[in-house]
Design a protein around this motif. Structure first.
Motif, PDB file in Angstrom:
ATOM      1  N   ALA A  19       0.449  -1.453  -0.120  1.00  0.00           N
ATOM      2  CA  ALA A  19      -0.115   0.136   0.414  1.00  0.00           C
ATOM      3  C   ALA A  19       1.159   1.178  -0.019  1.00  0.00           C
ATOM      4  N   GLN A  20       2.143   1.441   0.388  1.00  0.00           N
ATOM      5  CA  GLN A  20       2.497   2.408   0.370  1.00  0.00           C
ATOM      6  C   GLN A  20       3.597   2.356  -0.961  1.00  0.00           C
ATOM      7  N   ASP A  21       3.820   1.242  -1.839  1.00  0.00           N
ATOM      8  CA  ASP A  21       4.243   1.993  -2.838  1.00  0.00           C
ATOM      9  C   ASP A  21       2.903   2.367  -3.975  1.00  0.00           C
ATOM     10  N   PRO A  22       2.526   3.725  -4.391  1.00  0.00           N
ATOM     11  CA  PRO A  22       2.145   3.778  -4.948  1.00  0.00           C
ATOM     12  C   PRO A  22       1.878   2.993  -7.467  1.00  0.00           C
ATOM     13  N   SER A  23       2.759   2.632  -6.883  1.00  0.00           N
ATOM     14  CA  SER A  23       2.558   1.499  -8.517  1.00  0.00           C
ATOM     15  C   SER A  23       1.814  -0.188  -8.425  1.00  0.00           C
ATOM     16  N   LYS A  24       2.438  -0.495  -6.603  1.00  0.00           N
ATOM     17  CA  LYS A  24       1.201  -1.265  -6.934  1.00  0.00           C
ATOM     18  C   LYS A  24       0.015  -1.383  -6.366  1.00  0.00           C
ATOM     19  N   ASP A  25      -1.139  -2.888  -7.042  1.00  0.00           N
ATOM     20  CA  ASP A  25      -1.910  -2.606  -6.256  1.00  0.00           C
ATOM     21  C   ASP A  25      -2.690  -2.996  -5.376  1.00  0.00           C
ATOM     22  N   LEU A  26      -3.849  -1.926  -4.493  1.00  0.00           N
ATOM     23  CA  LEU A  26      -4.182  -2.060  -3.276  1.00  0.00           C
ATOM     24  C   LEU A  26      -5.367  -3.086  -2.873  1.00  0.00           C
ATOM     25  N   LYS A  27      -5.491  -4.025  -3.747  1.00  0.00           N
ATOM     26  CA  LYS A  27      -6.186  -4.975  -3.117  1.00  0.00           C
ATOM     27  C   LYS A  27      -6.298  -5.652  -1.748  1.00  0.00           C
ATOM     28  N   MET A  28      -6.773  -5.488  -1.282  1.00  0.00           N
ATOM     29  CA  MET A  28      -6.609  -6.672   0.387  1.00  0.00           C
ATOM     30  C   MET A  28      -7.007  -8.000  -0.050  1.00  0.00           C
ATOM     31  N   PRO A  29      -5.980  -9.591  -0.080  1.00  0.00           N
ATOM     32  CA  PRO A  29      -5.837 -10.936   0.521  1.00  0.00           C
ATOM     33  C   PRO A  29      -7.441 -10.997   0.389  1.00  0.00           C
ATOM     34  N   GLN A  30      -7.862 -12.219  -0.711  1.00  0.00           N
ATOM     35  CA  GLN A  30      -9.354 -12.366  -0.336  1.00  0.00           C
ATOM     36  C   GLN A  30      -9.697 -12.917   0.936  1.00  0.00           C
ATOM     37  N   LYS A  58      -9.096  -2.166  11.222  1.00  0.00           N
ATOM     38  CA  LYS A  58      -8.885  -0.938  11.279  1.00  0.00           C
ATOM     39  C   LYS A  58      -8.492   0.405  10.067  1.00  0.00           C
ATOM     40  N   GLU A  59      -7.036  -0.677   9.983  1.00  0.00           N
ATOM     41  CA  GLU A  59      -5.928  -0.295   8.547  1.00  0.00           C
ATOM     42  C   GLU A  59      -6.821  -0.262   7.415  1.00  0.00           C
ATOM     43  N   PHE A  60      -7.637  -1.796   7.094  1.00  0.00           N
ATOM     44  CA  PHE A  60      -8.673  -1.953   5.875  1.00  0.00           C
ATOM     45  C   PHE A  60      -9.719  -1.161   5.762  1.00  0.00           C
ATOM     46  N   ARG A  61     -10.088  -0.855   7.014  1.00  0.00           N
ATOM     47  CA  ARG A  61     -10.710   0.456   6.766  1.00  0.00           C
ATOM     48  C   ARG A  61     -11.096   2.253   6.029  1.00  0.00           C
ATOM     49  N   LYS A  62      -9.774   2.747   6.305  1.00  0.00           N
ATOM     50  CA  LYS A  62      -9.117   3.268   6.248  1.00  0.00           C
ATOM     51  C   LYS A  62      -8.033   3.286   4.932  1.00  0.00           C
ATOM     52  N   ALA A  63      -8.211   2.330   3.918  1.00  0.00           N
ATOM     53  CA  ALA A  63      -8.011   1.938   3.307  1.00  0.00           C
ATOM     54  C   ALA A  63      -8.376   2.917   1.843  1.00  0.00           C
ATOM     55  N   HIS A  64      -7.686   3.318   0.710  1.00  0.00           N
ATOM     56  CA  HIS A  64      -8.475   3.908  -0.373  1.00  0.00           C
ATOM     57  C   HIS A  64      -8.142   3.554  -1.554  1.00  0.00           C
ATOM     58  N   GLN A  65      -8.599   3.240  -2.497  1.00  0.00           N
ATOM     59  CA  GLN A  65      -7.913   3.400  -3.943  1.00  0.00           C
ATOM     60  C   GLN A  65      -6.333   4.333  -4.385  1.00  0.00           C
ATOM     61  N   ASP A  66      -7.708   5.735  -4.269  1.00  0.00           N
ATOM     62  CA  ASP A  66      -7.489   7.173  -4.035  1.00  0.00           C
ATOM     63  C   ASP A  66      -6.278   7.301  -2.751  1.00  0.00           C
ATOM     64  N   ARG A  67      -5.344   7.359  -3.407  1.00  0.00           N
ATOM     65  CA  ARG A  67      -3.781   7.320  -2.220  1.00  0.00           C
ATOM     66  C   ARG A  67      -4.140   8.998  -2.018  1.00  0.00           C
ATOM     67  N   ASP A  68      -4.590   9.842  -2.465  1.00  0.00           N
ATOM     68  CA  ASP A  68      -4.714  11.042  -2.430  1.00  0.00           C
ATOM     69  C   ASP A  68      -6.071  11.480  -1.324  1.00  0.00           C
ATOM     70  N   LEU A  69      -7.555  11.314  -1.239  1.00  0.00           N
ATOM     71  CA  LEU A  69      -8.228  10.777  -0.459  1.00  0.00           C
ATOM     72  C   LEU A  69      -8.035   9.899   0.532  1.00  0.00           C
ATOM     73  N   ARG A  70      -6.819   8.700   1.063  1.00  0.00           N
ATOM     74  CA  ARG A  70      -6.607   8.569   2.145  1.00  0.00           C
ATOM     75  C   ARG A  70      -5.266   9.325   3.036  1.00  0.00           C
ATOM     76  N   PRO A 100     -18.193   9.529  -1.878  1.00  0.00           N
ATOM     77  CA  PRO A 100     -19.407   9.232  -0.646  1.00  0.00           C
ATOM     78  C   PRO A 100     -19.557   8.168  -0.508  1.00  0.00           C
ATOM     79  N   LEU A 101     -19.050   7.405  -0.667  1.00  0.00           N
ATOM     80  CA  LEU A 101     -19.304   6.002  -0.046  1.00  0.00           C
ATOM     81  C   LEU A 101     -17.968   5.474  -0.027  1.00  0.00           C
ATOM     82  N   TYR A 102     -17.032   6.307   0.912  1.00  0.00           N
ATOM     83  CA  TYR A 102     -16.318   6.124   1.596  1.00  0.00           C
ATOM     84  C   TYR A 102     -16.861   6.162   3.293  1.00  0.00           C
ATOM     85  N   ALA A 103     -16.479   4.851   3.443  1.00  0.00           N
ATOM     86  CA  ALA A 103     -17.162   4.759   4.592  1.00  0.00           C
ATOM     87  C   ALA A 103     -16.359   5.259   6.147  1.00  0.00           C
TER      88      ALA A 103
END
Length: 193
Positions: A19-30, A58-70, A100-103
């Motif tokens: 998640a710290q690397d902007p070039s990597k995919d941020l999907k959570m492992p299944q 808590k960390e997963f809840r804060k995660a967002h695909q848009d790093r700027d929003l995070r 508006p869906l960023y819980a």
């Protein structure tokens, strides 16, 4: 359980590093789904083992695909902690205009509103969180606190109780649920077993 816990911790740390690397995919492992993390909380034997799972949630809840929003979310959290609640509210509202869906942004907005005594606004924001994520532990605890401040102890107890069902290791929700249940029984003179 211990081996499973170490695997969760390892997977989380790998995911967090990615998640710290902007070039990597941020999907959570299944296998690190919220459902699996909640299941794990119910079979853990010690509080010390529950803590990393709680923090992972808590960390997963804060995660967002848009790093700027995070990053904006983290900035607003810092503002709130440093006593700049009104500024933080504006940042949370800006985030929610973008998504508006960023819980978690709704949850942090609700927390900030609560801390500033804006209970009606906080209740509205908390309901939006729970519409998006019905099992959001912190939002359930927040809902309980709002109901408590409004003197609705039965509703407060139910919210804390639901949170405690999801996370039996949550010291806050477990203690508050029990206390409020007893208080409710005393107020309405119900028999205490």
């Amino acid at each position: 359980t211990e081996r499973c816990l170490y695997r969760v911790q390892d997977e989380f740390y790998k995911w967090h590093a990615t998640a710290q690397d902007p070039s990597k995919d941020l999907k959570m492992p299944q296998h690190l789904s919220m459902a699996n993390l909640y299941k794990l909380l119910k079979v853990i034997d010690f509080q010390v083992d529950a803590y990393p799972v709680q923090e992972t949630i808590k960390e997963f809840r804060k995660a967002h695909q848009d790093r700027d929003l995070r990053n904006k979310l983290e900035s607003a959290i810092t503002m709130m902690v440093n006593g700049n609640g009104e500024k933080a509210i504006k940042v949370y509202e800006d985030i929610l205009k973008e998504d508006p869906l960023y819980a978690e942004a709704w949850n942090r907005l609700a927390t900030c509103q609560f801390m500033l005594g804006k209970y009606k606004d906080s209740l509205e924001s908390t309901r939006k969180v729970l519409d998006l994520e019905p099992d959001h532990l912190q939002a359930l605890n927040g809902l309980g606190l709002i109901h408590f401040e409004e003197g609705d102890y039965k509703e407060a107890s139910e919210a804390f109780g639901k949170s405690a069902e999801l996370d039996p290791w949550s010291l806050v929700s477990s203690k508050l649920s029990l206390t409020l249940d007893l208080l409710h029984r005393v107020i309405f003179r119900e028999e205490i077993p």
